[in-house]
Design a protein around this motif. Structure first.
Motif, short mmCIF file in Angstrom:
data_model
loop_
_atom_site.label_atom_id
_atom_site.label_comp_id
_atom_site.label_asym_id
_atom_site.label_seq_id
_atom_site.Cartn_x
_atom_site.Cartn_y
_atom_site.Cartn_z
N LYS A 111 -2.69 25.02 50.08
CA LYS A 111 -1.42 24.52 50.62
C LYS A 111 -1.59 23.69 51.89
O LYS A 111 -0.94 22.65 52.06
CB LYS A 111 -0.46 25.68 50.89
CG LYS A 111 0.28 26.15 49.66
CD LYS A 111 1.31 27.20 50.00
CE LYS A 111 2.06 27.67 48.78
NZ LYS A 111 3.05 28.72 49.10
N SER A 112 -2.45 24.13 52.81
CA SER A 112 -2.56 23.40 54.08
C SER A 112 -3.08 21.99 53.85
O SER A 112 -2.64 21.05 54.53
CB SER A 112 -3.48 24.15 55.05
OG SER A 112 -4.78 24.32 54.51
N GLN B 37 -0.11 20.06 52.55
CA GLN B 37 0.88 19.83 53.61
C GLN B 37 0.42 18.77 54.61
O GLN B 37 1.25 18.14 55.26
CB GLN B 37 1.17 21.16 54.32
CG GLN B 37 1.94 22.14 53.44
CD GLN B 37 1.92 23.56 53.97
OE1 GLN B 37 1.11 23.91 54.82
NE2 GLN B 37 2.83 24.40 53.46
N ALA C 211 7.33 18.16 53.49
CA ALA C 211 7.79 19.42 52.91
C ALA C 211 8.68 19.19 51.69
O ALA C 211 8.58 19.91 50.69
CB ALA C 211 8.53 20.24 53.96
N ILE D 129 6.87 18.65 48.29
CA ILE D 129 5.99 19.70 47.76
C ILE D 129 6.80 20.72 46.96
O ILE D 129 7.80 21.26 47.44
CB ILE D 129 5.22 20.40 48.90
CG1 ILE D 129 4.39 19.37 49.69
CG2 ILE D 129 4.31 21.50 48.34
CD1 ILE D 129 3.73 19.94 50.93
#
Length: 257
Positions: A95-96, A99, A104, A107
């Protein structure tokens, strides 16, 4: 063309990676690490900036970053839901990196009971061909379809009967050319494309990465190499012996956008 790629260094636990299909023995960690480093250099030779994530020893298959996420240049990213429980923790781990490259609101996530793995998702311009496989179920395809529809992109479901993922049997080579093997030779889903038919015995090499007029392919498959050069593509080869042992291919090792 893509300009960026995300990869993850294989951990020593890669020797315990899932092997449902290959049956070629246990990977050699030192060799796998060397092959991965060469893979990164090969991507860079295609003009790609590569972000290398740290190894995750708790997840033997985590070097295959294509499965826990799908990235679509300039539009959206999807955190998937791998079918194998041993891979589920990879969702949070990726996820990081997602991101860092997507807002946001760009996603999305596939949620249970749906399953979907990125190896089953093949983008061809504004259409996604998604394999209905042992790892991706209809609910996963339905959830992905709803996401893609928000961006005016279509989904075509394709049954996967003989291989692990859709892209284990077919990959898009640009210019309306589809590299096909096994069950996907003359498959009706790809009737509109010029089919580049992989010779018998070289099916593993169907999993290639095309970027503009260049293509990265597994080393050691002269028939496929001749097929690609004959299609006007400049070929770069990469050794993949240790990843083949755990059902992995070239596309599996990177997220490209």
């Amino acid at each position: 063309m893509f300009k960026n790629a995300i990869v993850r260094t294989p951990g020593q636990s890669v020797i315990d990676g899932i092997d449902d299909y290959a049956d070629l023995g246990t990977p050699d960690y030192t060799k796998a690490l060397a092959e991965h480093q060469a893979y990164v250099k090969a991507l860079e030779s295609l003009g790609v900036k590569v972000t290398v994530l740290d190894a995750l020893e708790a997840y033997p298959d985590s070097c295959f970053v294509e499965d826990p996420a799908v990235v679509v240049t300039g539009k959206f990213a999807v955190i998937t839901n791998p079918a194998k429980q041993s891979r589920n923790g990879e969702r949070e781990a990726i996820k990081s990196a997602i991101q860092a490259n997507y807002l946001a609101e760009q996603i999305f996530e596939i949620t249970a009971p749906a399953t979907l793995e990125g190896g089953d998702v093949m983008q061809v311009e504004d259409t996604f061909y998604i394999g209905l496989s042992a790892r991706t179920n209809q609910a996963g395809i339905d959830q992905f379809t709803a996401i893609a529809k928000q961006f005016d992109m279509a989904v075509v479901a394709v049954p996967v009967k003989q291989v692990l993922h859709l892209k284990t049997g077919v990959t898009y080579m640009g210019n309306n050319q589809m590299l096909v093997s096994g069950e996907y030779i003359d498959h009706p889903a790809f009737a509109a494309f010029k089919q580049l038919k992989v010779p018998a015995g070289e099916d593993y090499a169907v999993n290639c990465i095309q970027n503009g007029d260049k293509v990265l392919m597994p080393a050691g498959f002269p028939g496929v190499k001749a097929l690609l050069t004959g299609a006007g593509l400049s070929v770069v080869e990469a050794e993949m012996s240790e990843f083949e042992k755990i059902d992995g291919g070239l596309t599996c090792l990177s997220l490209r956008f």
